[in-house]
Design a protein around this motif. Structure first.
Motif, PDB file in Angstrom:
ATOM      1  N   GLN A  10      83.533  31.048   0.637  1.00  0.00           N
ATOM      2  CA  GLN A  10      83.767  30.119  -0.454  1.00  0.00           C
ATOM      3  C   GLN A  10      83.526  28.703   0.073  1.00  0.00           C
ATOM      4  O   GLN A  10      83.743  28.452   1.242  1.00  0.00           O
ATOM      5  N   PRO A  11      83.059  27.779  -0.720  1.00  0.00           N
ATOM      6  CA  PRO A  11      82.809  27.864  -2.144  1.00  0.00           C
ATOM      7  C   PRO A  11      81.405  28.330  -2.522  1.00  0.00           C
ATOM      8  O   PRO A  11      81.030  28.292  -3.679  1.00  0.00           O
ATOM      9  N   HIS A  12      80.624  28.815  -1.530  1.00  0.00           N
ATOM     10  CA  HIS A  12      79.272  29.301  -1.839  1.00  0.00           C
ATOM     11  C   HIS A  12      79.313  30.468  -2.824  1.00  0.00           C
ATOM     12  O   HIS A  12      78.498  30.530  -3.751  1.00  0.00           O
ATOM     13  N   GLU A  14      81.500  31.162  -5.115  1.00  0.00           N
ATOM     14  CA  GLU A  14      81.808  30.651  -6.462  1.00  0.00           C
ATOM     15  C   GLU A  14      80.594  29.969  -7.072  1.00  0.00           C
ATOM     16  O   GLU A  14      80.301  30.150  -8.254  1.00  0.00           O
ATOM     17  N   ARG A  44      86.924  30.421   6.495  1.00  0.00           N
ATOM     18  CA  ARG A  44      87.057  29.093   5.899  1.00  0.00           C
ATOM     19  C   ARG A  44      86.247  28.072   6.688  1.00  0.00           C
ATOM     20  O   ARG A  44      86.029  28.212   7.882  1.00  0.00           O
ATOM     21  N   GLU A  50      84.717  21.856   3.103  1.00  0.00           N
ATOM     22  CA  GLU A  50      84.960  22.488   1.803  1.00  0.00           C
ATOM     23  C   GLU A  50      84.916  21.457   0.675  1.00  0.00           C
ATOM     24  O   GLU A  50      84.312  21.718  -0.373  1.00  0.00           O
ATOM     25  N   MET A  54      82.308  21.592  -2.408  1.00  0.00           N
ATOM     26  CA  MET A  54      82.802  21.634  -3.792  1.00  0.00           C
ATOM     27  C   MET A  54      82.149  20.520  -4.609  1.00  0.00           C
ATOM     28  O   MET A  54      81.723  20.742  -5.745  1.00  0.00           O
ATOM     29  N   TYR A  57      78.400  21.294  -5.298  1.00  0.00           N
ATOM     30  CA  TYR A  57      78.203  22.287  -6.349  1.00  0.00           C
ATOM     31  C   TYR A  57      78.791  21.865  -7.691  1.00  0.00           C
ATOM     32  O   TYR A  57      78.632  22.564  -8.690  1.00  0.00           O
ATOM     33  N   ILE A  59      81.927  21.756  -8.554  1.00  0.00           N
ATOM     34  CA  ILE A  59      83.083  22.579  -8.935  1.00  0.00           C
ATOM     35  C   ILE A  59      84.306  21.674  -8.928  1.00  0.00           C
ATOM     36  O   ILE A  59      84.796  21.283  -7.868  1.00  0.00           O
ATOM     37  N   CYS A  64      89.447  24.372  -3.941  1.00  0.00           N
ATOM     38  CA  CYS A  64      88.870  25.361  -3.029  1.00  0.00           C
ATOM     39  C   CYS A  64      89.951  26.319  -2.531  1.00  0.00           C
ATOM     40  O   CYS A  64      89.691  27.496  -2.324  1.00  0.00           O
ATOM     41  N   LEU A  67      90.274  29.386  -4.820  1.00  0.00           N
ATOM     42  CA  LEU A  67      89.169  30.320  -5.001  1.00  0.00           C
ATOM     43  C   LEU A  67      89.517  31.659  -4.368  1.00  0.00           C
ATOM     44  O   LEU A  67      90.181  31.724  -3.330  1.00  0.00           O
ATOM     45  N   ARG A  69      89.448  34.988  -2.288  1.00  0.00           N
ATOM     46  CA  ARG A  69      88.960  35.329  -0.949  1.00  0.00           C
ATOM     47  C   ARG A  69      89.394  36.749  -0.613  1.00  0.00           C
ATOM     48  O   ARG A  69      90.460  37.187  -1.011  1.00  0.00           O
TER      49      ARG A  69
END
Length: 112
Positions: A10-12, A14, A44, A50, A54, A57, A59, A64, A67, A69
């Motif tokens: 994450q966050p890839h 998502e 992580r 992160e 975020m 992207y 988001i 984060c 999200l 996991r």
């Protein structure tokens, strides 16, 4: 046919589920094509990395930390590969998040 799972931090993961990330970068090519699970790995990045991802992207509606996991978050169509660039499309978010029964691996694994 059993689907394989691709582990993605994450966050890839998502961003892929939202359709904002259509290329996954890996060190090698893959010959795998078709529908694959996306497994949001437990790994992580640093807090700063992160936050940067975020923002990249876009988001903004979730943190984060919130999200998912360690679960399968959906599926995508892996339709092409150009060296280390793996192209995905048609993301479908899982209706329920499922922990894999089999041990997750860094790249590919059979989750169920």
């Amino acid at each position: 046919m059993k689907l394989r799972a691709l582990s993605i931090r994450q966050p890839h993961a998502e961003a892929i589920m939202r359709g904002g990330k259509t290329t996954e970068y890996r060190k090698r090519l893959t010959k795998i094509r078709g529908r694959v699970y996306i497994y949001a790995s437990l790994g992580r990045y640093s807090t700063a990395e992160e936050a940067e991802l975020m923002a990249k992207y876009g988001i903004e509606d979730v943190s984060c930390d919130d999200l998912a996991r360690g679960v399968i978050v959906g599926t995508v169509d892996l339709y092409d590969c150009d060296g280390g660039e793996w192209y995905v499309r048609n993301a479908e978010r899982a209706t329920r998040l499922r922990k894999p029964k089999n041990q997750p691996q860094p790249i590919w694994f059979n989750p169920f």
